[in-house]
Enzyme design. Structure first.
Site, PDB file in Angstrom:
ATOM      1  N   ASP A  84      37.038  50.821  44.453  1.00  0.00           N
ATOM      2  CA  ASP A  84      37.728  49.641  44.683  1.00  0.00           C
ATOM      3  C   ASP A  84      38.849  49.784  45.550  1.00  0.00           C
ATOM      4  O   ASP A  84      39.447  48.695  46.086  1.00  0.00           O
ATOM      5  CB  ASP A  84      38.272  48.967  43.214  1.00  0.00           C
ATOM      6  N   ASP A 126      39.318  48.318  39.163  1.00  0.00           N
ATOM      7  CA  ASP A 126      39.933  49.398  38.557  1.00  0.00           C
ATOM      8  C   ASP A 126      39.336  50.818  38.964  1.00  0.00           C
ATOM      9  O   ASP A 126      39.859  51.911  38.402  1.00  0.00           O
ATOM     10  CB  ASP A 126      39.582  49.284  36.973  1.00  0.00           C
ATOM     11  N   ASP A 136      36.231  42.766  40.818  1.00  0.00           N
ATOM     12  CA  ASP A 136      35.186  43.622  40.438  1.00  0.00           C
ATOM     13  C   ASP A 136      34.632  43.349  38.897  1.00  0.00           C
ATOM     14  O   ASP A 136      35.473  42.797  38.266  1.00  0.00           O
ATOM     15  CB  ASP A 136      35.666  44.996  40.667  1.00  0.00           C
TER      16      ASP A 136
END
Length: 778
Positions: A517, A513, A319
């Site tokens: 996600d 994080d 990410d």
């Protein structure tokens, strides 16, 4: 309380004594039997050895039956058959040696597990149970941790563990080593956020709780540690893959030796030397050693299966926000109306935003405090969601947020600049119109590019960034860090689909994080959560959690995992190869059971010693000496002042470009040139003289800083070039014919110096992460 705990632990049996007791007793029994044998009491000796064999056989049979009941068929069955065979052919000494071998394996496995989980248990033992809370009447009460609520004002005494995630109310000195692995003390200024679990290494300070205990960072780490310590040293994935071929081969060879020769003792000899201690011992010792090492590096892995998969990974999906970038905005640039004051615009905006809970407001306040601007207490503050905040500062009405109406020409240019750079714009206005714009960005982590390079060196062949952000911003970050591909504007569902697609082609790791996600982390072979940010939802489903807000620890974990897996495979392969040779010799009648048992014990010692190599080695990074860390700290701190000069340099370049005939051009040029000569050049010269030579060791050679030295030469050349133009104008204005060359020098210096600072922060200051991140945030 601590004294009572110590007394209790002293009275209890030590773990090491318990785990080695069976091995010690069995070894003593075998030696007693040997003494009886040499004393001529052969019958008594055989009886002792047979008893030792039975003592080992009973728990081994029980363990094997439980595995078969669970439909698990592993390597333990060979040990059971070898013990049974030794009893049937009355090779009691061979059975006793096998018993010692099995006990050795259990003791070593327990020892490895205890050593591996030592760091995890330390987390559990030091988890805070209560907190000091301020009362309305000004007193302090001690309350259970579960009674702490968001917004409570707490007091953290000297030596206390910070109980919940919060914001410090005055300067604090913290020891974050248990959570982050960094031994240096860290200073946090008033208004900065701290994670639970760190230790107060200075005077007591006030803390405003941002989360309750259950949602705080340390609680998530403790939950993961509890899961990790509850699991046995795992060898399932790696050992059973070998067992699937090794066990049938052993049984076929033993059966063939018996059928062809008619001698059952040969089958027993094959089983004895085939006792799979290289699998039973080497694999868990190496893998669990890896678990221990990554835990010390600030990475908690749930089990050995996840570590082993991490060691086989070929694809990494990441990410963007909070993983490759800092995850929180910073004020990158302040653009002001012609004749405006940059510091005053930022001061007004930060003063109004002090009471706003918005993440952008925190960025403005943080930047103003970092620059030492005196903030005023705002009055008549109102906030309109989606539009901004309005309030009075020193009697002056100030609006921070969107820009209403048609913007002036300078504001158009500022907006275009922000869009091209992928930055957000916060406008600052008063009754007369816009005063300036603050451009916000989510900066790339200083260690991101270096970490991506290390991940490639560790064997990850495909690195992809997956983000819900806009394509332009996503591509800029992807180019900066050097990933192979980028997928922008992905919803959580699309992230899961991408992870599954990649997982179908290779072992895939996903790093994230945020709460969004969590599904993608669960879908990956190995999900890694950036747990230091307190993202408990993603941490709860992840296979590993980075307990420190540093991406380079992921590269450490991958390198350690690959090394531990390589040692495990090497130990098991060599041990099993030697065992196969011995099995063939035993099947041919050249190796009786007793001799085979001692030979197998020798093989075991060899593979165990090799497996213990996993406790060290495998890391490519070099540790930075304390004196070099101090230099990095010093020069990272000076970058803030250099950036201030850079901002002024860009303003002067724009002034020369748009109004070269203005009276203020030459005086402004002289002022910025003086700052370049007095502040920037001495900084560069000191780096060349002190910092770069000190970095030769951590970076591997003097050549590692040669390109940066060339940058110093170019910076000095451009400063001299600007000074040459000024020497022609002791008084007066610029000539139009010299403006192009002067602009080339000004904009060229701006570009070179910005690139130079970014390279230093990525390549050098990231070696000392606390300072590297601080520099990038200025």
């Amino acid at each position: 309380m601590r004294r009572r705990q110590r007394g209790a632990s002293d009275a209890a049996p030590r773990p090491g004594v318990v785990e080695w007791a069976p091995l010690t007793l069995l070894t003593l029994a075998v030696l007693v039997g040997a003494g009886l044998w040499f004393a001529g009491l052969h019958g008594a000796a055989q009886l002792v050895w047979a008893a030792v064999t039975l003592v080992a056989l009973v728990p081994a049979v029980w363990t094997t039956l439980r595995q078969l009941w669970r439909r698990q068929f592993g390597v333990d069955v060979i040990a059971v058959l070898a013990l049974v065979g030794a009893l049937l052919v009355r090779e009691y000494l061979a059975g006793a040696v096998i018993a010692v071998m099995v006990a050795t394996g259990q003791a070593l496995e327990n020892y490895a597990q205890r050593r591996a989980t030592r760091d995890l248990r330390a987390l559990l033992e030091r988890a805070p149970r209560q907190a000091r809370r301020r009362t309305p009447d000004g007193g302090i009460e001690v309350v259970p941790l579960d009674r702490v609520a968001v917004g409570d004002r707490l007091v953290v005494g000297p030596g206390d563990v910070v109980p919940v995630d919060g914001t410090v109310e005055e300067a604090a000195t913290l020891d974050e080593s248990v959570v982050t692995g960094e031994s240096q003390l860290v200073s946090r200024a008033a208004g900065e956020q701290v994670a639970s679990g760190v230790v107060n290494a200075g005077a007591g300070f006030g803390l405003r709780a941002r989360k309750n205990a259950a949602e705080s960072t340390y609680a998530g780490i403790v939950r993961l540690a509890e899961e990790a310590t509850a699991r046995k040293a795992p060898m399932v994935r790696l050992a059973d893959r070998y067992a699937a071929a090794f066990v049938p081969f052993t049984l076929l060879l033993a059966g063939a030796a018996w059928l062809v020769t008619g001698q059952f003792i040969r089958a027993v000899a094959v089983l004895v030397v085939a006792t799979p201690c290289p699998l039973l011992l080497a694999t868990p010792i190496a893998i669990v050693s890896g678990l221990s090492r990554v835990a010390r590096r600030g990475v908690l892995v749930r089990d050995g299966g996840s570590l082993e998969l991490l060691g086989r990974a070929r694809t990494l999906l990441m990410d963007k926000t909070g993983t490759l970038t800092a995850g929180r905005p910073r004020a990158a640039e302040t653009v002001v109306a012609p004749g405006g004051d940059r510091d005053e615009v930022l001061r007004l905006a930060a003063s109004v935003e002090q009471l706003s809970p918005h993440v952008l407001a925190a960025a403005l306040v943080r930047q103003a405090r970092a620059q030492g601007l005196p903030l005023a207490e705002p009055t008549d503050v109102t906030e309109e969601p989606g539009r901004g905040v309005t309030g009075r500062v020193d009697g002056r009405l100030v609006r921070v947020g969107q820009l209403p109406g048609e913007p002036p020409e300078w504001a158009h240019r500022a907006r275009e600049r922000a869009e091209l750079a992928g930055r957000s714009t916060v406008w600052v206005s008063d009754d007369r119109g816009p005063l300036g714009a603050i451009l916000l960005e989510d900066p790339v982590r200083p260690d991101a590019r270096r970490t991506v390079r290390r991940l490639r060196e560790a064997g990850l062949s495909r690195l992809v960034m997956v983000t819900g952000d806009r394509p332009r911003t996503a591509r800029q970050v992807a180019q900066t860090v050097g990933v192979d591909d980028v997928w922008a504007q992905c919803s959580p569902r699309e992230k899961v689909d991408r992870v599954r697609e990649e997982s179908g082609r290779a072992v895939t790791v996903m790093v994230g994080d945020g709460v969004n996600d969590a599904p993608a982390l669960a879908a990956a072979h190995v999900g890694v959560a950036m747990g230091a940010t307190g993202a408990t939802a993603s941490a709860d489903v992840a296979d590993a959690v980075l307990t420190v807000d540093r991406l380079d620890r992921l590269a450490d974990a991958v390198e350690i995992a690959r090394y531990a897996r390589r040692i495990a495979v090497q130990s098991a392969s060599v041990g099993m190869g030697l065992a196969v040779v011995a099995m063939v010799v035993a099947a041919a009648g050249g190796l009786p059971p007793v001799a085979g048992a001692f030979l197998q014990e020798g093989i075991d010692v060899l593979v165990i010693l090799n497996a213990l190599r996993a406790l060290g080695g495998g890391l490519r990074r070099r540790d930075v000496p304390p004196e070099t860390r101090a230099l990095l700290d010093r020069y990272a701190g000076e970058h803030g002042g250099v950036r201030d000069v850079l901002d002024r340099l860009r303003d002067i370049a724009d002034l020369v470009a748009t109004r070269p005939e203005a009276v203020e051009c030459v005086p402004a040029l002289r002022d910025v040139h003086r700052r370049l000569v007095d502040e920037v050049l001495p900084h560069e010269a000191a780096e060349e003289r002190q910092l770069y030579p000190a970095l030769a060791g951590p970076l591997g050679s003097d050549e590692a800083t040669s390109t940066m030295s060339r940058g110093h030469v170019e910076i000095s050349r451009l400063v001299d070039r600007i000074g040459g133009h000024l020497a022609q104008h002791p008084e007066g204005r610029l000539r139009r014919d010299e403006v192009p060359d002067l602009l080339a020098a000004l904009y060229g210096l701006d570009a070179v110096l910005r690139l130079h600072l970014a390279q230093e922060e990525e390549d050098y200051f990231s070696l000392n992460p606390e300072e590297g991140q601080a520099a990038s945030g200025r």
